[in-house]
Design an enzyme around this catalytic site. Structure first.
Site, mmCIF file in Angstrom:
data_model
loop_
_atom_site.group_PDB
_atom_site.id
_atom_site.type_symbol
_atom_site.label_atom_id
_atom_site.label_comp_id
_atom_site.label_asym_id
_atom_site.label_seq_id
_atom_site.Cartn_x
_atom_site.Cartn_y
_atom_site.Cartn_z
ATOM 1 N N GLU A 74 0.891 -1.177 0.000
ATOM 2 C CA GLU A 74 0.000 0.000 0.000
ATOM 3 C C GLU A 74 0.915 1.209 0.000
ATOM 4 O O GLU A 74 1.540 1.517 1.011
ATOM 5 C CB GLU A 74 -0.882 -0.015 1.260
ATOM 6 N N CYS B 100 -2.334 8.916 2.933
ATOM 7 C CA CYS B 100 -2.041 8.368 1.602
ATOM 8 C C CYS B 100 -3.091 8.810 0.596
ATOM 9 O O CYS B 100 -2.788 9.057 -0.557
ATOM 10 C CB CYS B 100 -1.954 6.854 1.659
HETATM 11 P P1 NAD Z 1 8.884 4.637 4.223
HETATM 12 O O1 NAD Z 1 8.746 3.808 3.017
HETATM 13 O O2 NAD Z 1 10.065 5.527 4.350
HETATM 14 O O3 NAD Z 1 8.897 3.740 5.544
HETATM 15 C C1 NAD Z 1 7.857 2.855 5.861
HETATM 16 C C2 NAD Z 1 8.387 1.734 6.730
HETATM 17 O O4 NAD Z 1 9.300 0.942 5.979
HETATM 18 C C3 NAD Z 1 9.142 2.193 7.967
HETATM 19 O O5 NAD Z 1 8.777 1.354 9.044
HETATM 20 C C4 NAD Z 1 10.609 1.969 7.570
HETATM 21 O O6 NAD Z 1 11.468 1.761 8.668
HETATM 22 C C5 NAD Z 1 10.488 0.718 6.732
HETATM 23 N N1 NAD Z 1 11.593 0.476 5.775
HETATM 24 C C6 NAD Z 1 12.435 1.390 5.208
HETATM 25 N N2 NAD Z 1 13.286 0.768 4.353
HETATM 26 C C7 NAD Z 1 12.977 -0.557 4.374
HETATM 27 C C8 NAD Z 1 13.457 -1.702 3.693
HETATM 28 N N3 NAD Z 1 14.451 -1.618 2.804
HETATM 29 N N4 NAD Z 1 12.892 -2.901 3.933
HETATM 30 C C9 NAD Z 1 11.860 -3.002 4.808
HETATM 31 N N5 NAD Z 1 11.350 -1.955 5.491
HETATM 32 C C10 NAD Z 1 11.888 -0.738 5.277
HETATM 33 O O7 NAD Z 1 7.511 5.453 4.317
HETATM 34 P P2 NAD Z 1 7.160 6.626 5.306
HETATM 35 O O8 NAD Z 1 7.934 7.837 4.895
HETATM 36 O O9 NAD Z 1 7.270 6.127 6.711
HETATM 37 O O10 NAD Z 1 5.587 6.846 5.011
HETATM 38 C C11 NAD Z 1 5.068 7.740 4.094
HETATM 39 C C12 NAD Z 1 4.597 7.012 2.853
HETATM 40 O O11 NAD Z 1 3.618 6.040 3.184
HETATM 41 C C13 NAD Z 1 3.904 7.924 1.861
HETATM 42 O O12 NAD Z 1 4.409 7.676 0.578
HETATM 43 C C14 NAD Z 1 2.446 7.509 1.943
HETATM 44 O O13 NAD Z 1 1.710 7.768 0.773
HETATM 45 C C15 NAD Z 1 2.558 6.068 2.224
HETATM 46 N N6 NAD Z 1 1.312 5.546 2.800
HETATM 47 C C16 NAD Z 1 0.527 4.715 2.036
HETATM 48 C C17 NAD Z 1 -0.681 4.237 2.551
HETATM 49 C C18 NAD Z 1 -1.582 3.325 1.748
HETATM 50 O O14 NAD Z 1 -2.439 2.669 2.353
HETATM 51 N N7 NAD Z 1 -1.452 3.259 0.449
HETATM 52 C C19 NAD Z 1 -1.072 4.602 3.844
HETATM 53 C C20 NAD Z 1 -0.255 5.448 4.567
HETATM 54 C C21 NAD Z 1 0.944 5.907 4.035
#
Ligand code: NAD
Length: 500
Positions: free
Chosen positions: A230, A264
């Site tokens: 997501e 999101c």
């Molecule tokens: P991010 O991708 O930076 O981090 C999300 C999570 O992934 C964190 O827990 C992080 O520690 C982890 N992570 C980072 N690198 C990783 C890797 N290589 N392997 C596994 N895990 C890893 O996202 P963010 O900045 O925390 O969140 C914002 C983003 O989330 C925005 O783009 C937003 O649109 C999206 N979002 C999407 C939805 C949806 O349902 N589509 C909902 C909420 C937020």
């Protein structure tokens, strides 16, 4: 073990410290694996009993969790208190329907080969699911995926964002406190911890950026494990000339600025048909001017503010860049346009005279900004709305609901709300799926929401058991010819082929 300081985005103060648990992943997942078979054997009803008790615990501790959420996210109290009730609704929905969703499918025979067989499709859980989540709705996003996975019979490890691990930790502690089986764990850490989880589990459910989602999908493919993603969005709002402009303006402001735009499915860009453009913009500007921004709380002045801080400094810099670049390229900020100067607060901002060469119309801003563009007609709005690598959701505004639904079918987005914002997030029987760069797979969607955490197994039993089946050895000319005739008789759909 290294510690991770969690800071309040509202004022930069340290509100907690968690341990980086990258090196605990293997042991934690191994322990979950040990306990998962017992959890699976306890049946849907047994698991639902624990989840209902957990719902009650969450509701009893709602304010404590909201206080922690508020401290680490900078949300206003009204938004910090939205997450636990959402989770309670998810628990109620899946507990009510889980038994039915997970019942074996027993299709009848579709052809002669299975006439004497009993066919079952059985839904058996992945042993351990990893749920990796971002910072914008830490508790809701962690639990809305963990709950159907648990009810399916999987054990779950949650990895919250390093920016907001505290409220998730507090919420998951409730699982232990109610004495539930140890099949739900929380591991804190940076991206490396998330990557270690992807390497250890059997299914990954990820919510976060498209960049991280791509890295996770790549690794999951190497391990040949499934993942659900997501991801980010750039959701358009299409306002047609016959729209109820008052409702549309209110929705634009809440839909774009709620959670400081860090949703999101935020309204990230708005296209308005020319005849109502000026009127719509002035209504939006008036509403945005009324918004109150700051830090309130349960104990002091709950509900005093509408708009909180951005989650971290990096997010503030993205929003600032999108606004500054747009203004330099000729856009106008009719209200807002800059950080307030306190913590990571950014003023709610309305941008006009924007176009599709600008980052604010193309890249995910994830901030309290509303760029509004005038379009000639609905066709131009649809064309521009689809001019994006993202496809999470969209909204259409018109008094002619049927026309709105027809336009929805032309939009490349996993969800479209007509005359509404965000409601699809509450429609648990419907799939929530990002198209294009916004995701892979779907959450929710009735039975799908829980069956996605299961491997389907086909079980076919023979009801009639002669010494040998007609197809088995030895092959004989007479039996072979007879079988071929019979097959044609059944398979063909016209007399010549049936008898030929
Ligand atoms: P991010 O991708 O930076 O981090 C999300 C999570 O992934 C964190 O827990 C992080 O520690 C982890 N992570 C980072 N690198 C990783 C890797 N290589 N392997 C596994 N895990 C890893 O996202 P963010 O900045 O925390 O969140 C914002 C983003 O989330 C925005 O783009 C937003 O649109 C999206 N979002 C999407 C939805 C949806 O349902 N589509 C909902 C909420 C937020």
């Amino acid at each position: 073990m290294t510690g991770i300081e969690v800071r309040s985005p509202a004022d930069g103060s340290v509100v907690g410290v968690v341990v980086d648990q990258q090196h605990d992943v293997a042991d934690t997942v191994a322990r979950l694996r040990e306990h998962q078979p017992g959890w699976d054997e306890s049946g849907v009803a047994g698991r639902a009993r624990w989840l209902r008790r957990y719902r009650d615990w969450l509701l009893d501790h709602e304010d404590d969790i909201a206080r922690i959420l508020q401290a680490e996210t900078g949300k206003p109290w009204a938004e910090a208190t939205m997450e636990v009730p959402y989770v309670a609704d998810v628990i109620n929905y899946y507990c009510k329907h889980g038994e039915r969703f997970l019942t074996d499918d027993t299709p009848g025979a579709h052809g002669p080969m299975t006439l004497t067989k009993r066919q079952r499709a059985v839904h058996r859980p992945y042993p351990v699911a990893g749920v990796i989540t971002p910072w914008n709705f830490p508790v809701a996003l962690s639990l809305m995926d963990a709950i159907p996975a648990l009810l399916a019979g999987a054990a779950v490890v949650v990895k919250p964002s390093e920016f907001t691990p505290l409220a998730v930790g507090a919420a998951l502690a409730g699982w232990t406190e109610i004495g539930a089986p140890p099949v739900l764990a929380c591991l804190t850490g940076h991206g490396d911890t998330g990557a270690a989880i992807v390497d250890a589990v059997d299914y990954v459910q990820f919510t976060g950026s498209t960049r991280t989602g791509t890295a996770i999908a790549t690794r999951a493919a190497e391990r040949l494990i499934p993942c659900g993603l997501e991801l980010g969005g750039k959701d358009p709002m299409l306002v047609l000339s016959d729209a109820d402009l008052d409702r549309a303006a209110n929705a634009a402001v809440w839909g774009g600025i709620c959670n400081s735009g860090q949703m999101c499915t935020s309204v990230e860009r708005i296209y308005v048909e020319a005849p109502v453009y000026e009127d719509f913009v002035s209504r939006v500007v008036a509403r945005v001017r009324e918004l109150r921004q700051g830090t309130d709380g349960a104990d002091r002045d709950g509900y005093r503010y509408d708009v909180g801080a951005l989650a971290n400094q990096a997010q503030l810099e993205i929003v600032r860049r999108h606004v500054d670049e747009a203004v330099e390229a000729g856009a106008k900020a009719l209200v807002g346009g800059k950080p307030t100067g306190t913590g990571t607060f950014f003023e709610p901002t309305v941008l006009v005279d924007v176009d599709h060469s600008m980052a604010c119309m193309r890249e995910e801003t994830f901030g309290p900004t509303l760029p509004i563009m005038k379009v000639a007609d609905a066709d131009e709005a649809v064309r521009l709305a689809n001019d994006t690598p993202y496809g999470l959701s969209a909204t259409v505004w018109t008094r002619d609901t049927r026309r709105g639904e027809r336009l929805a079918r032309r939009l490349e987005a996993g969800a479209v709300n007509v005359n509404d914002v965000f409601t699809n997030l509450f429609a648990l029987p419907l799939p929530m799926a990002g198209w294009k760069q916004s995701g892979l797979g779907a959450r929710n969607g009735g039975a799908h929401g829980i069956r996605k955490y299961c491997r389907s197994q086909a079980i076919v039993s023979s009801r009639v058991t002669p010494r040998a089946e007609p197809m088995w050895y030895p092959y004989r000319p007479l039996r072979g010819r007879l079988l071929r005739r019979l097959t044609r008789l059944v398979m063909a759909r016209d007399i010549r082929r049936r008898l030929g």
